[in-house]
Design an enzyme around this catalytic site. Structure first.
Site, PDB file in Angstrom:
ATOM      1  N   PRO A 155      30.152  50.085  -8.490  1.00 47.18           N
ATOM      2  CA  PRO A 155      30.846  49.391  -9.571  1.00 47.18           C
ATOM      3  C   PRO A 155      31.498  48.106  -9.068  1.00 47.18           C
ATOM      4  CG  PRO A 155      31.537  51.692  -9.433  1.00 47.18           C
ATOM      5  CD  PRO A 155      30.699  51.405  -8.241  1.00 47.18           C
ATOM      6  N   HIS A 156      31.336  47.046  -9.849  1.00 46.73           N
ATOM      7  CA  HIS A 156      31.921  45.751  -9.523  1.00 46.73           C
ATOM      8  C   HIS A 156      31.820  44.873 -10.758  1.00 46.73           C
ATOM      9  CE1 HIS A 156      27.618  45.217  -8.929  1.00 46.73           C
ATOM     10  NE2 HIS A 156      27.814  43.929  -9.186  1.00 46.73           N
ATOM     11  N   THR A 157      32.464  43.753 -10.704  1.00 51.38           N
ATOM     12  CA  THR A 157      32.320  42.725 -11.724  1.00 51.38           C
ATOM     13  C   THR A 157      32.631  41.390 -11.074  1.00 51.38           C
ATOM     14  OG1 THR A 157      32.817  42.173 -14.037  1.00 51.38           O
ATOM     15  CG2 THR A 157      34.661  42.930 -12.671  1.00 51.38           C
TER      16      THR A 157
END
Length: 147
Positions: A67-69
């Site tokens: 998960p990342h953004t």
């Protein structure tokens, strides 16, 4: 100490976690980033929103999600979190579901995390890496494995 180990700050590793669905799992990864002082809660919300918008692009290998953004003011320092789930969750990825292990990634900018990702890729390319993480019972064992 490896870059990967340094990126996993104090409080960023969560073992034997329970998540009812992918969103809860991503929020756990965010909790580790917040606990280690790497991000604010808004970054966690942004990670969840990115998956809602873009789909399960964060599921990067069998049983593994990152998960990342985008880098933003919600990132205080580049870092990682690690969540090992007791029961896997489905993200809706055709080939790599279900997910047991999540590495949350927060980057201050597009360049600073590349060395960490390079070291991560070296570990993740080992077919036994995920299974090794799943049998670790302590944060110390995780850190030894990564070092």
């Amino acid at each position: 100490m490896s870059l990967l180990s340094n990126a996993l700050g104090e409080g960023s590793i969560i073992l034997g976690a329970h998540a009812s669905d992918w969103e809860a799992a991503v929020r756990l990864a965010g909790d580790g980033l917040v606990a280690s002082g790497r991000t604010t809660q808004k970054y966690t919300d942004d990670m969840v929103a990115a998956v809602h918008e873009l789909g399960p692009y964060i599921v990067i290998g069998p049983g593994l999600a990152m998960p990342h953004t985008r880098p933003s003011e919600s990132v205080l320092e580049t870092g990682l979190s690690l969540v090992v789930l007791q029961e896997p969750v489905e993200f809706g990825h055709k080939r790599n579901d279900p997910v047991h292990v999540l590495f949350g990634l927060a980057a201050l900018d597009h360049d600073r995390h590349l060395e960490i990702l390079s070291e991560f890729a070296a570990h993740a390319s080992d077919p036994n890496f995920i299974n090794s993480l799943l049998i670790c019972s302590s944060v110390g064992e995780i850190r030894s494995l990564i070092n």
